[in-house]
Design a protein around this motif. Sequence first.
Motif, mmCIF file in Angstrom:
data_model
loop_
_atom_site.group_PDB
_atom_site.id
_atom_site.type_symbol
_atom_site.label_atom_id
_atom_site.label_comp_id
_atom_site.label_asym_id
_atom_site.label_seq_id
_atom_site.Cartn_x
_atom_site.Cartn_y
_atom_site.Cartn_z
ATOM 1 N N SER A 1 0.695 -0.982 0.067
ATOM 2 C CA SER A 1 0.024 0.022 0.033
ATOM 3 C C SER A 1 0.779 1.288 0.084
ATOM 4 N N GLY A 2 2.179 1.182 -0.016
ATOM 5 C CA GLY A 2 3.110 2.338 -0.058
ATOM 6 C C GLY A 2 4.142 2.217 0.913
ATOM 7 N N CYS A 3 4.840 3.338 1.167
ATOM 8 C CA CYS A 3 5.690 3.259 2.087
ATOM 9 C C CYS A 3 5.625 4.170 3.278
ATOM 10 N N GLY A 4 4.537 4.094 3.650
ATOM 11 C CA GLY A 4 4.202 4.997 4.878
ATOM 12 C C GLY A 4 4.419 4.319 6.276
ATOM 13 N N TYR A 5 4.742 3.222 6.278
ATOM 14 C CA TYR A 5 4.895 2.195 7.316
ATOM 15 C C TYR A 5 6.517 2.309 7.811
ATOM 16 N N THR A 6 6.907 2.295 9.028
ATOM 17 C CA THR A 6 8.089 2.197 9.646
ATOM 18 C C THR A 6 8.720 0.833 9.790
ATOM 19 N N ALA A 7 9.928 0.536 9.987
ATOM 20 C CA ALA A 7 10.358 -1.145 10.154
ATOM 21 C C ALA A 7 9.647 -1.812 11.196
ATOM 22 N N ASP A 8 9.435 -0.891 12.177
ATOM 23 C CA ASP A 8 8.768 -1.604 13.517
ATOM 24 C C ASP A 8 7.236 -1.959 12.886
ATOM 25 N N GLN A 9 6.849 -1.193 12.413
ATOM 26 C CA GLN A 9 5.468 -1.143 11.931
ATOM 27 C C GLN A 9 5.274 -2.306 11.030
ATOM 28 N N LEU A 10 5.955 -2.456 9.973
ATOM 29 C CA LEU A 10 5.956 -3.568 9.207
ATOM 30 C C LEU A 10 6.287 -4.787 9.771
ATOM 31 N N THR A 11 6.930 -4.960 10.891
ATOM 32 C CA THR A 11 7.294 -6.188 11.809
ATOM 33 C C THR A 11 6.003 -6.656 12.681
ATOM 34 N N GLU A 12 5.320 -5.570 13.076
ATOM 35 C CA GLU A 12 4.058 -5.915 13.834
ATOM 36 C C GLU A 12 3.162 -6.341 12.794
ATOM 37 N N ASN A 13 2.764 -5.900 11.690
ATOM 38 C CA ASN A 13 1.978 -6.445 10.789
ATOM 39 C C ASN A 13 2.281 -7.942 10.615
ATOM 40 N N VAL A 14 3.369 -8.535 10.344
ATOM 41 C CA VAL A 14 3.691 -9.619 9.890
ATOM 42 C C VAL A 14 3.546 -10.590 11.089
ATOM 43 N N THR B 1 12.081 -0.527 -5.261
ATOM 44 C CA THR B 1 12.754 0.483 -4.640
ATOM 45 C C THR B 1 12.201 1.490 -3.931
ATOM 46 N N PRO B 2 11.066 1.827 -3.935
ATOM 47 C CA PRO B 2 10.161 2.760 -2.937
ATOM 48 C C PRO B 2 10.204 2.320 -1.612
ATOM 49 N N CYS B 3 10.417 1.192 -1.323
ATOM 50 C CA CYS B 3 10.110 0.777 0.356
ATOM 51 C C CYS B 3 11.301 -0.035 0.648
ATOM 52 N N PRO B 4 12.495 0.812 0.993
ATOM 53 C CA PRO B 4 13.568 0.072 1.612
ATOM 54 C C PRO B 4 13.419 -0.132 3.077
ATOM 55 N N GLU B 5 12.359 0.227 3.650
ATOM 56 C CA GLU B 5 12.077 -0.201 5.034
ATOM 57 C C GLU B 5 11.821 -1.643 5.208
ATOM 58 N N THR B 6 11.210 -2.450 4.235
ATOM 59 C CA THR B 6 11.173 -3.648 4.060
ATOM 60 C C THR B 6 12.425 -4.350 4.455
ATOM 61 N N ILE B 7 13.494 -3.815 4.035
ATOM 62 C CA ILE B 7 14.807 -4.739 4.142
ATOM 63 C C ILE B 7 15.153 -4.426 5.549
ATOM 64 N N ASP B 8 14.973 -2.885 5.897
ATOM 65 C CA ASP B 8 15.286 -2.643 7.318
ATOM 66 C C ASP B 8 14.814 -3.492 8.320
ATOM 67 N N ALA B 9 13.608 -3.824 8.100
ATOM 68 C CA ALA B 9 12.763 -4.633 9.086
ATOM 69 C C ALA B 9 12.988 -6.054 9.356
ATOM 70 N N LEU B 10 13.750 -6.769 8.245
ATOM 71 C CA LEU B 10 13.751 -8.080 8.209
ATOM 72 C C LEU B 10 14.911 -8.677 9.365
ATOM 73 N N PRO B 11 15.890 -7.966 9.759
ATOM 74 C CA PRO B 11 16.832 -8.583 10.793
ATOM 75 C C PRO B 11 15.941 -8.950 12.227
ATOM 76 N N GLY B 12 15.117 -7.802 12.317
ATOM 77 C CA GLY B 12 14.497 -7.846 13.757
ATOM 78 C C GLY B 12 13.177 -8.774 13.558
ATOM 79 N N LEU B 13 12.461 -9.090 12.430
ATOM 80 C CA LEU B 13 11.454 -9.710 12.236
ATOM 81 C C LEU B 13 11.936 -11.286 12.177
#
Length: 508
Positions: free
Chosen positions: A384-397, A416-428
């Motif tokens: 839906s876009g890049c409005g989520y932070t890395a922590d929010q992406l992790t909580e969604n999963v 490319t528009p959403c690098p936060e997905t990669i930033d959230a991977l280690p913590g997830l």
Amino acid sequence: MSKKKRKPNNHQQNRNNGNNRNTAPKANVQTASGDSSAQNEAVVAEERPEATLYQPGVTEYETPSEEAAPNAEVTKTEAYESYDETEESPVNPMQEVMKEHTFYAPRSSEESDWDEDEEAEEEAYNRDSVNRLKKLILVGLVVLFLIPIILCLILFFRMNSMEDQMEQLRQDLLSKKERIRIERLAEENASKDAAAKLDKEAYAMLEKDRAGSTPALRLNDASEKDAEEASTEEEVTTEEVDPSQVEEGKKIYLTFDDGPSENTGRLLDVLKEENVKATFFMVLDDKCDQQVIRRMAAEGHTLGIHSASHVYGEIYGSLQSFKEDVQTVHDLLYEMTGQDVKLYRFPGGSSNRVADVPIEDCIDYLEEEGYTYFDWNASNGDSSGCGYTADQLTENVLRYVRNNTGASVVLMHDFTPCPETIDALPGLIETLRAEGYVFLPIDKDTTPVHHRKTRTEQEEEYEEEQARLEKASEEKAALEKASEERAAAESASEEEAGNDSDEEEEQE
């Protein structure tokens, strides 16, 4: 509007006529007696020898000559008498002549022509006024029609110019992104070349150190053996747990759609560091980065087909266009990696509502060609876009995974528009591993997750339902039979008890 007619002023006209004749100054007229009148007339005749006498019925005036001057008085008197024949009472002839001449002169043809000309002019004026009014109305209507047309034309040209500007800006943005991508690729290649050069130099120095004590042949054999052992150790360290030994509810399948992108290299680095194998459903064309795709295959990730364009109108326009889209990506992957990829994910999922062709027909085609399609039952929300932070992406999963009773297929995106997905991977990954979950790549033995069931699955469910109904009916029949037997046994025992009581009564 009509113009009021104006009657001609006879007095003024006669005065003008008198002026045109260069008449002498007027003499005073007395009406006291006839002698004084005759005397005055004689004086007037002497002073105005050229004066014209009015004669009834005569349209032209005659100027008496000098010979007739002595008889002027007689002539005038006769004229007065002839003029006063119709009068009832005697009056001053000179006064009547002046009165008739001045105020009651008959209308001449010039006056009649003047009235006709006046009426014609008035009619012409009215016509001109009406014509002018019509022209004004017509001009007003034309202006009212022209103004919106002109405004529409102006807006049309302005919109065209704005579209051209937007297209130019879009091209500039794309070219800028392309330049950035090329620069990054150049930097990566330069860093890789530098690393390879350093490795080569280090290897050359190592061989030089070993050359003094070890023959070259034995050195080569030993290096090959060490390389094999190192690769074996790497395979052991990177080998995942057997999926059959993992509880179904603890299986996690990370899937990434829409790649490869500028972030794919970084994504692969994170997965390699975390020792996680994932599945990539890719959008491929002839211009994609083949080196990254080969790296995916070499590092043990699962490759899947997503589309050639990700344009719904082109993919789902017809069944034939869908088949061509699938075959195009399949052939590209085979040329790049040598793998016969039979894993597919529908753009928008199998439950999408944008397809013009029935999805059931597409599913039948995939089954006929040996493809397996996968949907998802968990998502991080980056689509839906890049409005989520890395922590929010992790909580969604985590919210999806913890509520699933079976395996979790997680939808994420590699764009490319959403690098936060990669930033959230280690913590997830760390959080889920701590809770006992195991990360696996999709393979041929993985149970598919479908939003829309295939006809085969529907038939299997129908057969299972029929079998369940048959089993239920059999159990019901058995229960009814058992109840009947129990009722029969109870009635038989009651009869026996009745017979025994009868016998006892008889004996008594």
